[in-house]
Write an enzyme that holds these catalytic residues in place. Structure first.
Site, PDB file in Angstrom:
ATOM      1  N   SER A 136       0.827  -1.210   0.000  1.00  0.00           N
ATOM      2  CA  SER A 136       0.000   0.000   0.000  1.00  0.00           C
ATOM      3  C   SER A 136       0.857   1.253   0.000  1.00  0.00           C
ATOM      4  CB  SER A 136      -0.897  -0.002   1.245  1.00  0.00           C
ATOM      5  OG  SER A 136      -0.128  -0.291   2.409  1.00  0.00           O
ATOM      6  N   LYS A 189      10.860  -6.746   3.665  1.00  0.00           N
ATOM      7  CA  LYS A 189      10.663  -6.265   2.291  1.00  0.00           C
ATOM      8  C   LYS A 189      11.301  -4.901   2.083  1.00  0.00           C
ATOM      9  CE  LYS A 189       7.286  -3.087   3.156  1.00  0.00           C
ATOM     10  NZ  LYS A 189       7.062  -1.739   2.603  1.00  0.00           N
ATOM     11  N   ASP A 242       3.653  -7.232  -0.682  1.00  0.00           N
ATOM     12  CA  ASP A 242       4.337  -6.007  -0.266  1.00  0.00           C
ATOM     13  C   ASP A 242       5.758  -5.957  -0.823  1.00  0.00           C
ATOM     14  OD1 ASP A 242       4.313  -3.562   0.953  1.00  0.00           O
ATOM     15  OD2 ASP A 242       4.219  -4.304   2.999  1.00  0.00           O
ATOM     16  N   THR A 246       7.034  -2.810  -3.098  1.00  0.00           N
ATOM     17  CA  THR A 246       8.107  -1.958  -2.585  1.00  0.00           C
ATOM     18  C   THR A 246       9.375  -2.084  -3.412  1.00  0.00           C
ATOM     19  OG1 THR A 246       7.162  -2.377  -0.397  1.00  0.00           O
ATOM     20  CG2 THR A 246       9.288  -1.277  -0.457  1.00  0.00           C
ATOM     21  N   SER A 252       8.144   3.933  -3.955  1.00  0.00           N
ATOM     22  CA  SER A 252       8.817   3.276  -2.844  1.00  0.00           C
ATOM     23  C   SER A 252      10.039   4.067  -2.387  1.00  0.00           C
ATOM     24  CB  SER A 252       9.256   1.866  -3.263  1.00  0.00           C
ATOM     25  OG  SER A 252      10.151   1.314  -2.323  1.00  0.00           O
ATOM     26  N   ARG A 253      10.038   4.468  -1.119  1.00  0.00           N
ATOM     27  CA  ARG A 253      11.182   5.213  -0.576  1.00  0.00           C
ATOM     28  C   ARG A 253      12.413   4.325  -0.436  1.00  0.00           C
ATOM     29  NH1 ARG A 253       6.800   7.134   2.566  1.00  0.00           N
ATOM     30  NH2 ARG A 253       7.338   5.846   4.364  1.00  0.00           N
ATOM     31  N   VAL A 277      10.588   8.843   6.124  1.00  0.00           N
ATOM     32  CA  VAL A 277      11.404   7.768   6.685  1.00  0.00           C
ATOM     33  C   VAL A 277      11.440   6.589   5.721  1.00  0.00           C
ATOM     34  CG1 VAL A 277      11.586   6.076   8.552  1.00  0.00           C
ATOM     35  CG2 VAL A 277      10.921   8.439   9.058  1.00  0.00           C
TER      36      VAL A 277
END
Length: 331
Positions: A136, A189, A242, A246, A252-253, A277
């Site tokens: 998500s 992940k 996930d 990701t 995706s950070r 973060v």
């Protein structure tokens, strides 16, 4: 249902926005200036710009305990580093408490770093707690795009409450008893996404990306089983789902950190550029430490830690993985 979301970052805001049309939702922020700005603009410009806050959504500041006083469900939407503090504050809460963070707490006093449910067992053992996780991105949830999540808890009542709170036209919520597996998937992940971002940044190709995701899933599963999780959890939303999101999604950070490191940025530069973060940066070492103590092999995660620590350059991290001895494909 009266829901209080503690933490007005991107994900907390997104869930509050999603649920506000169906429930009485309060979004609490620690920063008084942020509360004032969101109340005035009806937008979380810092973390979720462009998403209007529904008129029914109440934004609050002040003491957190006052905000949750009449709540029937509390959602802790802080980074992993702040979870212990929040659970200590909520340890006597009369209503169920759910956390959203995906990571492992840094090791304290020589002990292994803890998963979220382990922190709760330590500081708030009487709390009815659980986790809401899965593939998500906050922006898409806030926009009402189709998303599926998993509500994990040993308490059936909390699982049912999370389904009632968030299951709706754009959000499906599945229940799962395996909180260990769901939390391991959510933490590991992020580490693996740094590796896939690195591979993409080095232009290693789609074959390399597929290999990293597949073998990364095996590493995640091995660690989860050693901690008591069920194998099938890792083929579900909080595991494979996930991980794929990701590791491949442009929002995706953690993947972004890998991309920036491949471009030659330092870790400090990469993290500073995000504005949010990236939990994988903070939990990678703890994940590897926990795996070592359990005798679990996690070579991809080990390479990520070596990269983050500056012991290898991006190309060297890939070369080390490719030099490993041949093996049998197995979890």
């Amino acid at each position: 249902m009266k829901i209080c979301v503690l933490g007005a970052g991107a994900w907390g805001t997104a869930l509050a926005v999603n649920a506000a049309g169906r429930h009485a939702v309060c979004l609490w922020a620690r920063d008084a200036a942020q509360v004032q700005a969101m109340t005035a603009a009806r937008e979380n410009a810092r973390y979720l710009p462009g998403i209007a806050l529904p008129a029914a959504l109440v934004v609050r500041g002040g003491p957190a305990l006052a905000a949750v006083a009449d709540a029937e469900l509390v959602i802790v939407a802080t980074p992993m580093a702040a979870l212990r503090e929040q659970l200590l504050l909520l340890r006597n809460a009369a209503c169920p408490v759910t956390w959203l963070c995906k990571g492992v707490e840094p090791a304290l006093a020589g002990a292994d770093g803890l998963l979220a449910h382990e922190i709760q067992a330590q500081v708030a053992p009487g709390l009815v707690g659980g986790v809401l996780s899965g593939p998500s991105f906050a922006q898409e949830v806030a926009q009402g795009r189709p998303t599926a999540l998993v509500a994990a808890s040993p308490h059936a009542g909390l699982r049912d409450a999370l389904v009632d709170a968030f299951h709706g036209p754009s959000l499906r919520v599945y229940a799962n008893e395996d909180i260990v597996g769901v939390e391991v998937g959510g933490a590991v992940k992020n580490v693996l996404a740094i590796a896939t971002g690195l591979a993409d940044g080095l232009a290693l190709g789609l074959n390399a990306r597929a290999a990293l995701i597949t073998r990364g899933l095996a590493e995640m599963t091995r660690l989860g089983l050693a901690l008591g999780a069920r194998a099938d959890t890792f083929m579900g939303l909080s595991g494979l789902g996930d991980l794929v999101l990701t590791a491949t999604g442009d929002l995706s950070r953690n993947r972004k950190v890998g991309l920036l490191l491949a471009q030659g940025q330092t870790l400090a530069q990469a993290v500073a550029s995000l504005g949010h973060v990236a939990e994988g940066v903070y939990c990678a070492r703890t994940v590897v430490q926990r795996a070592r103590h359990l005798g679990v092999e996690m070579p991809i995660a080990e390479s990520v830690v070596a990269l983050l620590d500056g012991r290898v350059r991006p190309a060297e991290a890939v070369a080390e993985l490719m030099k490993r001895e041949p093996g049998v494909e197995a979890p």
